[in-house]
Write an enzyme that holds these catalytic residues in place. Structure first.
Site, PDB file in Angstrom:
ATOM      1  N   HIS A 100      -9.301  -8.578  53.479  1.00  8.49           N
ATOM      2  CA  HIS A 100     -10.518  -8.921  52.732  1.00  8.49           C
ATOM      3  C   HIS A 100     -10.156 -10.125  51.861  1.00  8.49           C
ATOM      4  O   HIS A 100      -9.014 -10.233  51.386  1.00  8.49           O
ATOM      5  CB  HIS A 100     -10.935  -7.834  51.746  1.00  8.49           C
ATOM      6  CG  HIS A 100     -11.232  -6.475  52.320  1.00  8.49           C
ATOM      7  ND1 HIS A 100     -10.253  -5.567  52.612  1.00  8.49           N
ATOM      8  CD2 HIS A 100     -12.412  -5.862  52.601  1.00  8.49           C
ATOM      9  CE1 HIS A 100     -10.820  -4.447  53.060  1.00  8.49           C
ATOM     10  NE2 HIS A 100     -12.121  -4.598  53.071  1.00  8.49           N
ATOM     11  N   ASP A 103      -8.326  -9.130  48.750  1.00  9.60           N
ATOM     12  CA  ASP A 103      -6.969  -8.558  48.867  1.00  9.60           C
ATOM     13  C   ASP A 103      -5.939  -9.648  48.718  1.00  9.60           C
ATOM     14  O   ASP A 103      -4.880  -9.434  48.139  1.00  9.60           O
ATOM     15  CB  ASP A 103      -6.650  -7.978  50.264  1.00  9.60           C
ATOM     16  CG  ASP A 103      -7.673  -7.027  50.793  1.00  9.60           C
ATOM     17  OD1 ASP A 103      -8.326  -6.374  49.991  1.00  9.60           O
ATOM     18  OD2 ASP A 103      -7.777  -6.949  52.036  1.00  9.60           O
TER      19      ASP A 103
HETATM   20  C1  XLS Z   1     -13.230   1.659  54.196  1.00  9.55           C
HETATM   21  C2  XLS Z   1     -13.156   0.787  55.347  1.00  9.55           C
HETATM   22  C3  XLS Z   1     -12.614  -0.592  55.047  1.00  9.55           C
HETATM   23  C4  XLS Z   1     -12.927  -1.527  56.170  1.00  9.55           C
HETATM   24  C5  XLS Z   1     -12.817  -2.975  55.800  1.00  9.55           C
HETATM   25  O1  XLS Z   1     -13.313   2.867  54.274  1.00  9.55           O
HETATM   26  O2  XLS Z   1     -12.423   1.399  56.347  1.00  9.55           O
HETATM   27  O3  XLS Z   1     -11.254  -0.513  54.791  1.00  9.55           O
HETATM   28  O4  XLS Z   1     -12.131  -1.285  57.273  1.00  9.55           O
HETATM   29  O5  XLS Z   1     -13.701  -3.327  54.798  1.00  9.55           O
END
Ligand code: XLS
Ligand code: NI
Ligand code: NI
Length: 436
Positions: A100, A103
């Protein structure tokens, strides 16, 4: 500078190895069913859990020991962390990663500053991708952590929160494109509701669709040809997420004319929270021609939340790989470990153990699934089960040659349908166990 001085590249040592820092099943070059394991599995490491997860839970702060962190949220620390991330992924031997926007780089005091921070870290990511050959499976924007998104992003009742989210996606698409990303994911985040009394559901759904269309249009504008994914999840953080499972996502995509643009990114723990198996979700997407990628993890049947554990259950990975192979396997997507080490597994080396276990579990699942298919006994049973659809009346119905009246005529003449045959569930379950 190395963050993992005691660890070399994780070798493949075969099933008899006792080395916990070796693969026993994942041999990237091994050909299974005509394709190298590397290309079947397309393993990917997630930035958010593996490099940003601290092991915090509602009852206490993070426990993770990460010696490369300097304790600040600076851009320099983020750049240093990016280098560590690539050292890790390279030593692990995974070909992809995913992130993301927030991140990888700290959020600034304004959108402009956040974009600049992101650029400063993206240039390190780019350098590291070129140095290692590791590729970006997909990028995404975090549209759920900042308080501005408390009511959602694409579905927020605050039109400026929507606009800010749009700006964030624009930038995230640009950096994904710059890094040669093979895809871009939308997980709904807070796109859902807690209470219907205060929610205009139809309006929110219309807005979400507009939001996705804007992303599709912008991708075209900048020449980004990666695959878009939408990731179903039934709850957490909101009580009801609009993208609650594969079927709900497919319905949404169809209603808003988005089927040509998005495929599904399915996550095991989300499937189980939705009351489905991962195999069900993969088959649902596959049958609709919308199978994109998988977020490989697992929940805990005794816990009702998204625990995001690393997958180690061979039965689960066999089910996943068997269904994936049935639909031609992964093409644009990958086996993306959206999983985190437990709070009690706080040392850096635990990150290696966790990923090695997940990769081996999927490698084994792949090999078993390929054996099942090569052997053909299961497929023969299934074919036999539907055999009466391949000729005679069944074939005529499938070809569209009948209607209610013509079928009534046949059944009035026959008086009763042909006797059913056994589904043989127990026999099939026993058969599957013979391959494990
Ligand atoms: C959250 C989601 C997230 C997505 C990406 O539960 O799994 O991690 O994979 O935004
Ligand atoms: Ni996920
Ligand atoms: Ni999840």
């Amino acid at each position: 500078m190395t963050a993992f001085p005691d660890i070399d590249r994780i070798p493949f040592e075969g099933p008899d190895s006792k080395n916990p820092l070796a693969f026993r099943y994942y041999d990237a070059d091994e050909i299974v069913d005509g394709k190298a394991m590397r290309d079947h599995l397309r393993f990917s490491v997630v930035y958010w859990h593996t490099f940003r997860g601290q092991g915090a839970d509602p009852f206490g702060p993070g426990t993770a020991v990460r010696p490369w962190e300097d304790g600040t949220d600076s851009v320099e620390n983020a750049q240093q962390r990016a280098r560590v991330a690539f050292e890790f992924i390279e030593k692990l031997g995974a070909p992809f990663y995913a992130f993301h926007d927030r991140d990888v780089a700290p959020e600034g005091a304004s959108l402009r500053e956040s974009n600049e921070n992101l650029d400063a870290v993206v240039s390190v990511l780019k350098e590291e991708q070129e140095r290692t050959g590791i590729k970006l499976l997909w990028g995404t924007a975090n549209l759920f952590s900042n308080p501005r998104y408390m009511h959602g992003a694409g579905t927020s009742p605050n039109s400026e929160a929507f606009a800010y989210a749009a700006a964030q996606v624009k930038k995230a698409l640009e950096v994904t494109h710059e890094l040669g990303g093979e895809g871009y994911t939308f997980w709904g985040g807070r796109e859902g509701y807690q209470n219907l009394w205060n929610t205009d559901m139809r309006r929110e759904l219309d807005h979400l669709a507009m939001f996705l269309h804007m992303a599709v249009d912008y991708a075209k504008e900048i020449g980004f040809t990666g695959q878009f994914y939408i990731e179903p999840k039934p709850k957490e953080p909101t009580k009801h997420q609009y993208d609650s499972d594969a079927a709900a996502c497919l319905n949404f995509l169809r209603q808003y004319d988005l089927m040509d643009h998005l495929k599904l990114n399915l996550e095991t723990n989300h499937a189980t929270l939705a009351g489905h198996t991962m195999q069900h979700e993969i088959d649902t997407a596959g049958a609709a021609g919308a199978l994109g990628s998988i977020d490989a993890n697992t929940g805990d049947m005794l816990l009702g939340w998204d625990t995001d554990q690393f997958p180690t259950d061979i039965y689960l990975t066999t089910q996943c790989m068997h269904t994936l192979l049935k639909y031609g396997g992964l093409t644009t997507g990958g086996v993306n470990f959206d999983a985190k080490v437990r709070r009690e597994s706080f040392e850096p080396i635990d990150l290696f153990y966790a990923h090695i276990g997940g990769m081996d579990a999927f490698a084994r699942g792949l090999k078993i699934a390929a054996d099942i298919r090569a052997d053909g006994r299961l497929e023969a049973i299934v074919n036999e089960r539907y055999a009466n659809w391949t000729s005679g009346l069944g074939a005529e119905i499938e070809a569209g040659k009948h209607n209610l009246a013509s079928l009534e005529k046949i059944m009035l003449a026959k008086g009763e349908a042909t006797a059913n045959v056994s589904g043989r569930q127990e026999m099939i379950e026993n058969l599957i166990n013979t391959y494990l």
